[in-house]
Design a protein around this motif. Sequence first.
Motif, PDB file in Angstrom:
ATOM      1  N   LYS A 191     -19.989 -47.129 -46.588  1.00  0.00           N
ATOM      2  CA  LYS A 191     -20.130 -45.889 -45.738  1.00  0.00           C
ATOM      3  C   LYS A 191     -20.394 -46.417 -44.419  1.00  0.00           C
ATOM      4  O   LYS A 191     -20.453 -45.468 -43.538  1.00  0.00           O
TER       5      LYS A 191
ATOM      6  N   ASN B 100     -22.695 -40.270 -46.303  1.00  0.00           N
ATOM      7  CA  ASN B 100     -21.396 -39.940 -45.671  1.00  0.00           C
ATOM      8  C   ASN B 100     -20.869 -41.161 -44.776  1.00  0.00           C
ATOM      9  O   ASN B 100     -21.858 -41.881 -44.488  1.00  0.00           O
TER      10      ASN B 100
ATOM     11  N   THR C  81     -31.957 -41.921 -55.525  1.00  0.00           N
ATOM     12  CA  THR C  81     -31.109 -40.571 -55.838  1.00  0.00           C
ATOM     13  C   THR C  81     -30.197 -40.385 -54.551  1.00  0.00           C
ATOM     14  O   THR C  81     -29.325 -39.860 -54.797  1.00  0.00           O
ATOM     15  N   VAL C  82     -30.827 -40.598 -53.477  1.00  0.00           N
ATOM     16  CA  VAL C  82     -30.319 -39.926 -52.250  1.00  0.00           C
ATOM     17  C   VAL C  82     -28.796 -40.835 -51.717  1.00  0.00           C
ATOM     18  O   VAL C  82     -27.954 -40.172 -51.197  1.00  0.00           O
TER      19      VAL C  82
ATOM     20  N   CYS D 163     -26.227 -31.483 -51.849  1.00  0.00           N
ATOM     21  CA  CYS D 163     -25.459 -32.653 -50.859  1.00  0.00           C
ATOM     22  C   CYS D 163     -23.948 -32.651 -51.282  1.00  0.00           C
ATOM     23  O   CYS D 163     -23.326 -33.710 -50.907  1.00  0.00           O
ATOM     24  N   LYS D 164     -23.353 -31.518 -51.494  1.00  0.00           N
ATOM     25  CA  LYS D 164     -22.207 -31.718 -51.950  1.00  0.00           C
ATOM     26  C   LYS D 164     -21.237 -31.912 -51.019  1.00  0.00           C
ATOM     27  O   LYS D 164     -20.110 -32.326 -51.077  1.00  0.00           O
ATOM     28  N   GLU D 165     -21.533 -31.861 -49.761  1.00  0.00           N
ATOM     29  CA  GLU D 165     -20.975 -32.180 -48.639  1.00  0.00           C
ATOM     30  C   GLU D 165     -21.479 -33.447 -47.934  1.00  0.00           C
ATOM     31  O   GLU D 165     -20.969 -33.923 -46.983  1.00  0.00           O
ATOM     32  N   GLY D 166     -22.218 -34.114 -48.619  1.00  0.00           N
ATOM     33  CA  GLY D 166     -22.743 -35.266 -48.241  1.00  0.00           C
ATOM     34  C   GLY D 166     -23.774 -35.430 -47.223  1.00  0.00           C
ATOM     35  O   GLY D 166     -24.249 -34.263 -46.837  1.00  0.00           O
TER      36      GLY D 166
ATOM     37  N   TYR E  17     -30.327 -39.569 -43.291  1.00  0.00           N
ATOM     38  CA  TYR E  17     -31.375 -39.421 -44.264  1.00  0.00           C
ATOM     39  C   TYR E  17     -32.701 -39.831 -43.615  1.00  0.00           C
ATOM     40  O   TYR E  17     -32.901 -41.066 -43.400  1.00  0.00           O
TER      41      TYR E  17
ATOM     42  N   ALA F  46     -27.574 -32.925 -56.072  1.00  0.00           N
ATOM     43  CA  ALA F  46     -26.008 -33.173 -56.185  1.00  0.00           C
ATOM     44  C   ALA F  46     -25.651 -31.627 -55.638  1.00  0.00           C
ATOM     45  O   ALA F  46     -24.605 -31.788 -54.620  1.00  0.00           O
TER      46      ALA F  46
ATOM     47  N   TYR G 125     -25.223 -40.248 -51.645  1.00  0.00           N
ATOM     48  CA  TYR G 125     -24.532 -39.053 -51.027  1.00  0.00           C
ATOM     49  C   TYR G 125     -24.367 -39.389 -49.388  1.00  0.00           C
ATOM     50  O   TYR G 125     -23.943 -38.668 -48.815  1.00  0.00           O
TER      51      TYR G 125
ATOM     52  N   HIS H   2     -23.696 -49.552 -50.511  1.00  0.00           N
ATOM     53  CA  HIS H   2     -23.490 -48.237 -49.638  1.00  0.00           C
ATOM     54  C   HIS H   2     -23.228 -48.423 -48.365  1.00  0.00           C
ATOM     55  O   HIS H   2     -22.424 -47.822 -47.769  1.00  0.00           O
TER      56      HIS H   2
END
Lengths: 336, 336
Positions: free
Chosen positions: B270, B238, B232-233, B214-217, B221, B211, B236, B266
Amino acid sequence: MSDTIHRRVVLASRPEGIPQATHFRIESAPIPRPDDGQVLIRNCFLSVEPAMRGWLNAASNYSKPVGIGEVMRSFAAGEIIESNHPEWTVGTAVTGMFGWQEYAAVDPSVIDCRVDEPDLPLSTYLGVLGINGITAHYGLLKIGEPRAGETVLVSTGAGAVGSVVGQIAKLRGCKTIAITGGDTKRSLCLERFGFDHAIDYKREDFVAELAHACKEGIDIYFDNTSGAISDTVMPYLNVGARVIICGTASVANWDPPPLGPRVERHLLVKRARMQGFVILDHKDHYATGRADLARWVREGLIHFEEDILEGIAQAPDSIAGLYRGDNLGKRLIRVG
Amino acid sequence: MSDTIHRRVVLASRPEGIPQATHFRIESAPIPRPDDGQVLIRNCFLSVEPAMRGWLNAASNYSKPVGIGEVMRSFAAGEIIESNHPEWTVGTAVTGMFGWQEYAAVDPSVIDCRVDEPDLPLSTYLGVLGINGITAHYGLLKIGEPRAGETVLVSTGAGAVGSVVGQIAKLRGCKTIAITGGDTKRSLCLERFGFDHAIDYKREDFVAELAHACKEGIDIYFDNTSGAISDTVMPYLNVGARVIICGTASVANWDPPPLGPRVERHLLVKRARMQGFVILDHKDHYATGRADLARWVREGLIHFEEDILEGIAQAPDSIAGLYRGDNLGKRLIRVG
């Protein structure tokens, strides 16, 4: 004076999952006044979309959720009856995000389309020539990239988007397979929308029928449902397949995401692609898409169905009804 | 005469899930004779790949499974020691699908690469300049399409593919995040492969560390694992993210596919893309990829690690060892 009051549908409470009639409230309020630069629109048709569920849920979505007490966000079609903007004249028919209300005062930036092909009914600008048809056009052609001879499968083949996907795919020389629910919709898919196969997901022989229809595999899966239907479809992907994620109608709640069979191995082994899109990102495609669709409708190459509810009092239950599969064709509410 | 006998590793029984030492048998057999048009290769290095699991499983894959009693399919690097083909001369170093054996008689069509940059060690042609480096190069650049300033996350960041993905991403001006297992690999990711963050999935604080990183996403991946790491990924991603499905190392068995949180929402919300690929489809990219990689290695811009096992007797357990995470860097078996 009654002319100064109109009705609108506001969000009364935040739904988890599918919005029900009880989540909305019908209010009377003064007809709004257009500010400088704005226009006043009298709505004729309000639109009902599966996507509205996402516009209401608190969980992550592509747009800010409608607030409690706010007018329900929606596409609508209507007529400009007052204008404070030089480029928009009274009497012009338009579509845009005008909300579930009888009148809307909006900036012209909210207008999606000036209705300039008046031989086609105004209602079609919310369905086959509107967001649904354009979603089908963009998703299938730009993301799916169909080639003649390929097989295209659409979940919700009788729906406002799915029926257009199937017909455009057919025009591009593809074999088309619809998944739909019930005999009536199945017949509609075969007889009116020209699918090569239509399979009823509610029947016990669904898996066997799908296997039969997909015996040459699937090159494009235009997915409006997710869930158990997609789980059945994924093993049929051909090498190089494209899965277009347009909607997730069969999953009632995404917070947290429900479990399903992992897709990574299908995507790897089949060198396949799964891609989500939101048509609101692609406004530059609207005019092109609409022009193609209008031509095909006029030429009788694309057929459509409408399910028109009468009066704004029908609005609160109308989304839940979509998810129940009550409608045959594009669901609209006539208010003007 | 001992010169006429060589050793080879054949499949003894069909694994379900990860191939163990007991699924293989080492045989002695006459050194094969090259037919007309063929060449005889003396292997120097045999390659060990996570993908070998898929080449052995009976479930649907992108290539026919190796048959019981057949030599284990593998990349290898060696030297032509006899030639019945005018374009391939004795003494040429080559790589290709020569199998887990000391000698191979093959058609030149099986050769992937003529080793023509002899300043770089032959072993690198199976790793950073071979299928692993080229997989990273193609997957990241052609499917991921990274742009400067984006964030690229790689599962198995210390691996033969993941380490190259991270370094190429860095060369393209991206922020890079590795997921890896254990302190040693974590240090390798940070200090040798230059990742901006390296997160140990075996630690209890994995979710919190991810987390934070990855705070900016995440924009790209690059997924080699699937499974709980990917679950988990995914939140995040973007808007506009690309998920490259390269491997599924963390899932022991795909028949049937195990359950995991559904990804459709997701991808929709996204507007993201998930795409699988198999580098064997892209042989026309090998020369380009290898040329870039050789240049970067020479210029010290890309670092690599090798894990070289000594002797063909190490082969049977070598795939299971990869999945246990025994290796640091590209795993090879030296046989010549």
